[in-house]
Design a protein around this motif. Sequence first.
Motif, PDB file in Angstrom:
ATOM      1  N   ALA A 105     -19.365  45.658   7.548  1.00  0.00           N
ATOM      2  CA  ALA A 105     -19.029  46.907   6.854  1.00  0.00           C
ATOM      3  C   ALA A 105     -20.117  47.957   7.035  1.00  0.00           C
ATOM      4  O   ALA A 105     -19.820  49.145   7.221  1.00  0.00           O
ATOM      5  CB  ALA A 105     -18.790  46.634   5.372  1.00  0.00           C
ATOM      6  N   GLY A 106     -21.371  47.520   6.981  1.00  0.00           N
ATOM      7  CA  GLY A 106     -22.481  48.458   7.139  1.00  0.00           C
ATOM      8  C   GLY A 106     -22.499  49.104   8.506  1.00  0.00           C
ATOM      9  O   GLY A 106     -22.695  50.321   8.634  1.00  0.00           O
ATOM     10  N   MET A 107     -22.302  48.302   9.550  1.00  0.00           N
ATOM     11  CA  MET A 107     -22.291  48.828  10.910  1.00  0.00           C
ATOM     12  C   MET A 107     -21.122  49.792  11.110  1.00  0.00           C
ATOM     13  O   MET A 107     -21.263  50.863  11.711  1.00  0.00           O
ATOM     14  CB  MET A 107     -22.208  47.667  11.907  1.00  0.00           C
ATOM     15  N   MET A 108     -19.948  49.425  10.593  1.00  0.00           N
ATOM     16  CA  MET A 108     -18.774  50.291  10.728  1.00  0.00           C
ATOM     17  C   MET A 108     -18.983  51.618  10.009  1.00  0.00           C
ATOM     18  O   MET A 108     -18.628  52.684  10.518  1.00  0.00           O
ATOM     19  CB  MET A 108     -17.541  49.573  10.177  1.00  0.00           C
ATOM     20  N   ALA A 109     -19.573  51.552   8.820  1.00  0.00           N
ATOM     21  CA  ALA A 109     -19.832  52.777   8.057  1.00  0.00           C
ATOM     22  C   ALA A 109     -20.807  53.688   8.793  1.00  0.00           C
ATOM     23  O   ALA A 109     -20.638  54.918   8.803  1.00  0.00           O
ATOM     24  CB  ALA A 109     -20.370  52.426   6.673  1.00  0.00           C
ATOM     25  N   ARG A 110     -21.830  53.102   9.421  1.00  0.00           N
ATOM     26  CA  ARG A 110     -22.800  53.919  10.173  1.00  0.00           C
ATOM     27  C   ARG A 110     -22.127  54.641  11.327  1.00  0.00           C
ATOM     28  O   ARG A 110     -22.425  55.805  11.601  1.00  0.00           O
ATOM     29  CB  ARG A 110     -23.947  53.042  10.694  1.00  0.00           C
ATOM     30  N   GLN A 111     -21.215  53.956  11.996  1.00  0.00           N
ATOM     31  CA  GLN A 111     -20.502  54.572  13.113  1.00  0.00           C
ATOM     32  C   GLN A 111     -19.601  55.703  12.639  1.00  0.00           C
ATOM     33  O   GLN A 111     -19.488  56.738  13.301  1.00  0.00           O
ATOM     34  CB  GLN A 111     -19.680  53.511  13.864  1.00  0.00           C
ATOM     35  N   ILE A 112     -18.956  55.507  11.508  1.00  0.00           N
ATOM     36  CA  ILE A 112     -18.109  56.570  10.951  1.00  0.00           C
ATOM     37  C   ILE A 112     -18.968  57.759  10.549  1.00  0.00           C
ATOM     38  O   ILE A 112     -18.649  58.918  10.851  1.00  0.00           O
ATOM     39  CB  ILE A 112     -17.314  56.060   9.733  1.00  0.00           C
ATOM     40  N   ALA A 113     -20.072  57.489   9.836  1.00  0.00           N
ATOM     41  CA  ALA A 113     -20.949  58.559   9.357  1.00  0.00           C
ATOM     42  C   ALA A 113     -21.477  59.404  10.515  1.00  0.00           C
ATOM     43  O   ALA A 113     -21.635  60.627  10.392  1.00  0.00           O
ATOM     44  CB  ALA A 113     -22.105  57.967   8.561  1.00  0.00           C
ATOM     45  N   ALA A 114     -21.749  58.768  11.647  1.00  0.00           N
ATOM     46  CA  ALA A 114     -22.275  59.485  12.802  1.00  0.00           C
ATOM     47  C   ALA A 114     -21.254  60.446  13.395  1.00  0.00           C
ATOM     48  O   ALA A 114     -21.618  61.420  14.063  1.00  0.00           O
ATOM     49  CB  ALA A 114     -22.722  58.482  13.875  1.00  0.00           C
TER      50      ALA A 114
ATOM     51  N   ALA B 111     -16.101  51.918   2.470  1.00  0.00           N
ATOM     52  CA  ALA B 111     -16.307  53.110   1.640  1.00  0.00           C
ATOM     53  C   ALA B 111     -17.622  53.018   0.869  1.00  0.00           C
ATOM     54  O   ALA B 111     -18.375  53.993   0.775  1.00  0.00           O
ATOM     55  CB  ALA B 111     -15.140  53.292   0.674  1.00  0.00           C
ATOM     56  N   GLY B 112     -17.911  51.847   0.319  1.00  0.00           N
ATOM     57  CA  GLY B 112     -19.155  51.659  -0.417  1.00  0.00           C
ATOM     58  C   GLY B 112     -20.372  51.857   0.463  1.00  0.00           C
ATOM     59  O   GLY B 112     -21.359  52.490   0.056  1.00  0.00           O
ATOM     60  N   GLU B 113     -20.311  51.333   1.684  1.00  0.00           N
ATOM     61  CA  GLU B 113     -21.427  51.495   2.621  1.00  0.00           C
ATOM     62  C   GLU B 113     -21.548  52.950   3.073  1.00  0.00           C
ATOM     63  O   GLU B 113     -22.659  53.466   3.272  1.00  0.00           O
ATOM     64  CB  GLU B 113     -21.229  50.586   3.837  1.00  0.00           C
ATOM     65  N   LEU B 114     -20.404  53.612   3.226  1.00  0.00           N
ATOM     66  CA  LEU B 114     -20.403  55.008   3.668  1.00  0.00           C
ATOM     67  C   LEU B 114     -21.097  55.906   2.650  1.00  0.00           C
ATOM     68  O   LEU B 114     -21.773  56.875   3.019  1.00  0.00           O
ATOM     69  CB  LEU B 114     -18.956  55.455   3.884  1.00  0.00           C
ATOM     70  N   CYS B 115     -20.955  55.568   1.377  1.00  0.00           N
ATOM     71  CA  CYS B 115     -21.582  56.368   0.319  1.00  0.00           C
ATOM     72  C   CYS B 115     -23.101  56.318   0.386  1.00  0.00           C
ATOM     73  O   CYS B 115     -23.777  57.218  -0.121  1.00  0.00           O
ATOM     74  CB  CYS B 115     -21.098  55.899  -1.053  1.00  0.00           C
ATOM     75  N   LYS B 116     -23.651  55.292   1.018  1.00  0.00           N
ATOM     76  CA  LYS B 116     -25.102  55.182   1.154  1.00  0.00           C
ATOM     77  C   LYS B 116     -25.673  56.239   2.102  1.00  0.00           C
ATOM     78  O   LYS B 116     -26.879  56.468   2.138  1.00  0.00           O
ATOM     79  CB  LYS B 116     -25.494  53.791   1.642  1.00  0.00           C
TER      80      LYS B 116
ATOM     81  N   ALA C 207     -31.571  42.905  15.365  1.00  0.00           N
ATOM     82  CA  ALA C 207     -31.424  42.962  13.906  1.00  0.00           C
ATOM     83  C   ALA C 207     -30.122  42.307  13.481  1.00  0.00           C
ATOM     84  O   ALA C 207     -29.216  42.096  14.295  1.00  0.00           O
ATOM     85  CB  ALA C 207     -31.460  44.411  13.439  1.00  0.00           C
ATOM     86  N   GLN C 208     -30.028  41.993  12.188  1.00  0.00           N
ATOM     87  CA  GLN C 208     -28.859  41.280  11.681  1.00  0.00           C
ATOM     88  C   GLN C 208     -27.582  42.113  11.774  1.00  0.00           C
ATOM     89  O   GLN C 208     -26.494  41.573  11.905  1.00  0.00           O
ATOM     90  CB  GLN C 208     -29.090  40.880  10.207  1.00  0.00           C
ATOM     91  N   GLU C 209     -27.695  43.417  11.663  1.00  0.00           N
ATOM     92  CA  GLU C 209     -26.516  44.273  11.683  1.00  0.00           C
ATOM     93  C   GLU C 209     -26.417  44.980  13.021  1.00  0.00           C
ATOM     94  O   GLU C 209     -27.311  45.723  13.407  1.00  0.00           O
ATOM     95  CB  GLU C 209     -26.593  45.318  10.559  1.00  0.00           C
ATOM     96  N   GLY C 210     -25.320  44.760  13.735  1.00  0.00           N
ATOM     97  CA  GLY C 210     -25.133  45.435  15.003  1.00  0.00           C
ATOM     98  C   GLY C 210     -24.534  44.514  16.048  1.00  0.00           C
ATOM     99  O   GLY C 210     -24.157  43.376  15.767  1.00  0.00           O
TER     100      GLY C 210
END
Length: 214
Positions: free
Chosen positions: A75-84, A117-122, A28-31
């Motif tokens: 940013a999306g990948m980093m936010a997913r890692q933080i959220a986890a 931060a914006g991605e984390l809010c998702k 996938a594109q993100e990762g």
Amino acid sequence: MALKHAFAPLVDLIYPPRCPLCGDAIAAQEGLCTDCWSTLEIPPREDGVTAATLYNDTARRLVLNFKHGRKIALAGMMARQIAARLPELDGEWLAVPVPLHRVRLWQRGYNQSALIAGELCKHGHTTLLVDGLLRPKRTPSLGGLGRAERAKVLQGAITVNPARRERIASAQILLVDDVLTSGATSKACRAALKQAGARKVHVACFSRVLDHQG
């Protein structure tokens, strides 16, 4: 979001997904590819701070690509890692990014912490307050400075946005940054938020430098 997923196969056909670090093909594109994922390290947990990874060579390259290489899709990948890694957040929280001085923001074109931060809010539980903090004073790099020198450089450098003071008062704040190094900047942000009446401040970052790493 549905539209993004609908066009994903077409995007993948035109631009085959590649690992942003080594260039190998990925699903996938993100990762990252499996090999690059395996080199990321998870730091120990600490009260008041959530870091997705330890700041090793792989994390450093990701951060540099994101911050200076304009690979903002990371940013999306980093936010997913933080959220986890985040503990359960009770109630409502405001996601406030560590601010950039206007000159730095103009030079870079974006605030990397704000993108995360914006991605984390998702992922729920948080509402973005992108301009909760301001950086009216431009500061030099803190690298190589002692604790007292860092504190002196940052004195008055970070303040709460007067227009957002009412929202910050009594709020629970998720302070978002890309990298936590000495902790001096996050400490200055915490102090400003607490002074404005924030009830709780939790730091969330993609990568963290531990004390023994220098």
